[in-house]
Each structure stands twice: as structure tokens, then as C-alpha cells.
Design an enzyme around this catalytic site. Structure first.
Site, PDB file in Angstrom:
ATOM      1  N   TYR A 116      30.301   5.796 -31.408  1.00 41.01           N
ATOM      2  CA  TYR A 116      29.098   5.293 -30.744  1.00 41.01           C
ATOM      3  C   TYR A 116      27.872   5.423 -31.650  1.00 41.01           C
ATOM      4  O   TYR A 116      26.964   4.603 -31.582  1.00 41.01           O
ATOM      5  CB  TYR A 116      28.827   6.062 -29.448  1.00 41.01           C
ATOM      6  CG  TYR A 116      29.529   5.516 -28.215  1.00 41.01           C
ATOM      7  CD1 TYR A 116      30.907   5.367 -28.190  1.00 41.01           C
ATOM      8  CD2 TYR A 116      28.803   5.172 -27.079  1.00 41.01           C
ATOM      9  CE1 TYR A 116      31.550   4.885 -27.060  1.00 41.01           C
ATOM     10  CE2 TYR A 116      29.445   4.685 -25.945  1.00 41.01           C
ATOM     11  CZ  TYR A 116      30.810   4.539 -25.941  1.00 41.01           C
ATOM     12  OH  TYR A 116      31.437   4.057 -24.825  1.00 41.01           O
ATOM     13  N   LYS A 166      44.002  10.856 -31.890  1.00 40.26           N
ATOM     14  CA  LYS A 166      44.888   9.851 -32.486  1.00 40.26           C
ATOM     15  C   LYS A 166      45.192  10.322 -33.898  1.00 40.26           C
ATOM     16  O   LYS A 166      44.907   9.644 -34.889  1.00 40.26           O
ATOM     17  CB  LYS A 166      44.186   8.477 -32.455  1.00 40.26           C
ATOM     18  CG  LYS A 166      45.044   7.305 -32.898  1.00 40.26           C
ATOM     19  CD  LYS A 166      46.152   6.932 -31.927  1.00 40.26           C
ATOM     20  CE  LYS A 166      47.015   5.818 -32.492  1.00 40.26           C
ATOM     21  NZ  LYS A 166      48.231   5.572 -31.666  1.00 40.26           N
ATOM     22  N   ASP A 198      47.149   7.078 -26.764  1.00 34.30           N
ATOM     23  CA  ASP A 198      47.986   6.080 -26.076  1.00 34.30           C
ATOM     24  C   ASP A 198      48.934   6.762 -25.094  1.00 34.30           C
ATOM     25  O   ASP A 198      49.125   6.306 -23.960  1.00 34.30           O
ATOM     26  CB  ASP A 198      48.716   5.164 -27.078  1.00 34.30           C
ATOM     27  CG  ASP A 198      49.379   5.896 -28.226  1.00 34.30           C
ATOM     28  OD1 ASP A 198      49.225   7.135 -28.331  1.00 34.30           O
ATOM     29  OD2 ASP A 198      50.067   5.241 -29.037  1.00 34.30           O
ATOM     30  N   ASP A 222      35.446   7.588 -22.897  1.00 35.53           N
ATOM     31  CA  ASP A 222      34.908   6.451 -22.143  1.00 35.53           C
ATOM     32  C   ASP A 222      36.055   5.696 -21.489  1.00 35.53           C
ATOM     33  O   ASP A 222      36.026   5.387 -20.290  1.00 35.53           O
ATOM     34  CB  ASP A 222      34.126   5.535 -23.099  1.00 35.53           C
ATOM     35  CG  ASP A 222      33.588   4.302 -22.395  1.00 35.53           C
ATOM     36  OD1 ASP A 222      33.055   4.453 -21.280  1.00 35.53           O
ATOM     37  OD2 ASP A 222      33.710   3.194 -22.948  1.00 35.53           O
ATOM     38  N   ASP A 226      37.451   5.853 -17.158  1.00 32.75           N
ATOM     39  CA  ASP A 226      37.572   4.726 -16.217  1.00 32.75           C
ATOM     40  C   ASP A 226      38.991   4.661 -15.657  1.00 32.75           C
ATOM     41  O   ASP A 226      39.197   4.403 -14.471  1.00 32.75           O
ATOM     42  CB  ASP A 226      37.239   3.386 -16.892  1.00 32.75           C
ATOM     43  CG  ASP A 226      35.770   2.997 -16.734  1.00 32.75           C
ATOM     44  OD1 ASP A 226      34.933   3.915 -16.588  1.00 32.75           O
ATOM     45  OD2 ASP A 226      35.470   1.793 -16.769  1.00 32.75           O
TER      46      ASP A 226
HETATM   47  C1  IPM Z   1      29.869   5.245 -19.485  1.00 31.49           C
HETATM   48  C2  IPM Z   1      29.449   3.818 -19.711  1.00 31.49           C
HETATM   49  C3  IPM Z   1      28.540   3.755 -20.929  1.00 31.49           C
HETATM   50  C4  IPM Z   1      29.330   4.226 -22.127  1.00 31.49           C
HETATM   51  C5  IPM Z   1      27.916   2.368 -21.176  1.00 31.49           C
HETATM   52  C6  IPM Z   1      27.126   1.876 -19.986  1.00 31.49           C
HETATM   53  C7  IPM Z   1      27.085   2.352 -22.430  1.00 31.49           C
HETATM   54  O1  IPM Z   1      30.569   3.001 -19.844  1.00 31.49           O
HETATM   55  O2  IPM Z   1      28.993   6.113 -19.332  1.00 31.49           O
HETATM   56  O3  IPM Z   1      31.078   5.495 -19.461  1.00 31.49           O
HETATM   57  O4  IPM Z   1      30.049   3.435 -22.781  1.00 31.49           O
HETATM   58  O5  IPM Z   1      29.267   5.414 -22.456  1.00 31.49           O
HETATM   59 MG    MG Z   2      32.418   3.921 -19.464  1.00 31.94          MG
END
Ligand code: IPM
Ligand code: MG
Length: 335
Positions: A116, A166, A198, A222, A226
């Protein structure tokens, strides 16, 4: 804000526009006024950033830049993302009920390093050809401090730590694994496993309940968070805390936000699930205001709201769904 005001009427809350709300007013994604308010505050309760109309723009002109700067400039390196399946919501998960009932894990995501933030990070033209580069870089002290946070957390929970990397391909991962193993020596009670990212993605759906604390670098965290979030049936239930170097445990300056980002399709409809925001406020009380009592009070109130069958649209279907504000009312009633 209403939940916070109910449990802590003494708190002074001030608001600032950032992200799309600031850009729409011709201001930068993180206007100086917003930054000054953050500087003067004990913690930040953050909304969400991201709007499709900014897709394709350079990062400094996108709403996400606000978050990028806040995380970087306050050095909010430790991102805690607890993932729990509430009683009554087991059947909302896309996975079979027996795989997720009682699921309780925390993803500890490194938040201020890796791909990032590494430089160079740019698009350029070389020899007549467009190319782009992002840089994944970690320094040992960055890995060590996030590993410590994860080990401390594991020791206070079920004593299991999964470190995700990884290392078969990435040098940063080989360093990551070595440093995590070094720190492990200080935490003999914690059982450590290392998984390739993975494999971790696969095992998160195969055996999610075996995970306790998962520690990983920025982008893997990240993605995996999710994935872990949807195990609960709705990404709208997941809060997060991003803690930095300022303050002391329980009184750390931090930023608290739903993990899911925006849902532009729901904007203005009073339909989005407020759970992630409400639980983020609970984490704020716990980590920045040393107020475990009210943090637990809020968490119990949310649990009871679900146990009583209250649901927003993405979990209920339209017929019996509560609006955002009605769901929040239901939580406030149970406080
Ligand atoms: C998160 C989000 C952020 C990230 C975005 C909105 C920049 O996806 O906090 O997980 O990638 O960190
Ligand atoms: Mg995210």
C-alpha cells in the site's frame, strides 16, 4: 452516534467531512480542518469512503486517500478485525451452519506498510510503453510490532496464532516468517502456525472455527478480512480498530470503522446495516477511552437485538426488514 450518546453523554463528538463528502465541496480528500479536529481528539469514528465516480482517478483525487493519509500520518499500524457469527445468524452464512456456528476469530492486519505504501508507486512510460509499479517492502521492526500485538491478543484469547504469508515466492514473506518466529519465543503459551495466503484463503472457508488470531501483512489482510467477513452472512456486521503508537494500552489514539467500505447502491435509502458502525464505537470505547464496561454493554445490546430476531434488509429480505434507523433504535432500546 446515537448509541454513543446514550452510553456516554459526557463525550464531546465533533464531525468533519472527508473523502467524497469533502471532494464534492471542492476540498481535498482530507481537508486541513478535518485533520486539526482529529489531532485534537482522543479517537476517530470513521464512516466509509469510496464512490464509483472517482474510479480511475489517481489516488490523491480519490475518497480513499483520506483513509490512506489518516492511517499513514497517525501511524495506525495495527488493524484489528474481529469476526463473529451472532447467535441467530448462523443460517445467514453462505457456509453450512455447522461450519460457522460460534465462529470467533480476529484478523490482525498490518496497516501502514507493504504494497500500500512502498515506493516507487507510480505509472510511467518507459521506452514508449506504459508501465506501473507498486513496491512491497517491510522492515523487521514493522513486522515485530504487529506480531507482538497479535501474540498479546492470542494469549488473552485461545492461544492460537496463524501467521499468513507467501514465503514460497516473496522475500518480504520470508522476512515476515523469520521475525514472527523470533517473537514467538517470547510467547511460549501460544501455538503458532504459518500458512501461505492461498491456503489460508481456502482454509478460511473449510475450517473457519479453528482460527483464533490471524496475523498478516497489509494487502493479504485486506483480502482475507473481506472473505472472513462474509462467513458471518453480512459484511455489514464487522467493525474494526486501527491503533497506532500514540497513547497507552486502553488509551490509544485510534480510528474505528466498518471494514466493508461504502455501499453506493444503498446510499440515502436508510437500508444499510448499522451494526458495523455501532460495534466500531464499542471498540473505540474499549481501546481509546479505557471504557470496557460500556464497550461490553453495546456489544451485548447488539447480540440481544439479533437474538430477538431484528434484521436489516440484507439479512431479512424486504418483508420483515428494519431500516438503518429502526435497527439502531432497537439497539438503543436494549442498552
Ligand atoms: C479496507 C478497505 C480499504 C483498504 C480501502 C477503502 C482503501 O478495503 O479498509 O479494508 O483497502 O484498506
Ligand atoms: Mg478492504
Amino acid at each position: 452516534m446515537r448509541v454513543l450518546a446514550r452510553v456516554r453523554p459526557d463525550l464531546e463528538c465533533v464531525e468533519a467531512d472527508v473523502g467524497g463528502a469533502a471532494l464534492a465541496r471542492g476540498l481535498p480528500a482530507l481537508p486541513p480542518q478535518a485533520r486539526e479536529l482529529c489531532d485534537a481528539s482522543a479517537a476517530i469514528l470513521f464512516g466509509s469512503v469510496g464512490l464509483p465516480q472517482y474510479d480511475g482517478k489517481p489516488l490523491p483525487e480519490r475518497p480513499e486517500y483520506a483513509l490512506f493519509l489518516l492511517r499513514r500520518d497517525y501511524e495506525l499500524y495495527a488493524n484489528l478485525r474481529p469476526v463473529r457469527v451472532f447467535a441467530g445468524l448462523e443460517d445467514a452464512s453462505p457456509l453450512k451452519r455447522e461450519l460457522v456456528a460460534g465462529l470467533d476469530l480476529v484478523i490482525v492486519r498490518e496497516l501502514t506498510g507493504g504494497i500500500y505504501y512502498g515506493v516507487p508507486k507510480e505509472q510511467r512510460r518507459v521506452g514508449g510503453v506504459d508501465e506501473a509499479v507498486d513496491t512491497m517492502i517491510y522492515r523487521a521492526p514493522e513486522i515485530e510490532r504487529i506480531a507482538r500485538i497479535a501474540f498479546e491478543l492470542a494469549r488473552a484469547r485461545r492461544n492460537r496464532l496463524t501467521s499468513v504469508d507467501k514465503q514460497n515466492i516473496l522475500e518480504t514473506s520470508r522476512l515476515w516468517r523469520r521475525v514472527v518466529n523470533d517473537v514467538a519465543g517470547e510467547y511460549p503459551s501460544v501455538a503458532v502456525e504459518h500458512l501461505l495466503v492461498d491456503t489460508a484463503a481456502m482454509q478460511l472457508v473449510q475450517r473457519p472455527r479453528n482460527f483464533d488470531v490471524v496475523v498478516t501483512e497489509n494487502m493479504f489482510g485486506d483480502i482475507l478480512s473481506d472473505e472472513a467477513a462474509i462467513l458471518t452472512g453480512s459484511i455489514g456486521t464487522l467493525p474494526s480498530a486501527s491503533l497506532g503508537t500514540r497513547g497507552t494500552p486502553g488509551r490509544r489514539f485510534g480510528l474505528y470503522e466498518p471494514i466493508g467500505g461504502t455501499a453506493p447502491a444503498l446510499a440515502g435509502k436508510n437500508e444499510a446495516n448499522p451494526t458495523a458502525s455501532i460495534l466500531s464505537a464499542a471498540m473505540l470505547l474499549r481501546h481509546s477511552l479505557e471504557d470496557e464496561t460500556n464497550a461490553l454493554r453495546i456489544e451485548r445490546a447488539v447480540e440481544r437485538t439479533y437474538a430477538d430476531g431484528k434484521r436489516t434488509a440484507e439479512l431479512a429480505g424486504p418483508a420483515s426488514a428494519l431500516s438503518t434507523s429502526a435497527f439502531a433504535d432497537a439497539v438503543v432500546e436494549r442498552l
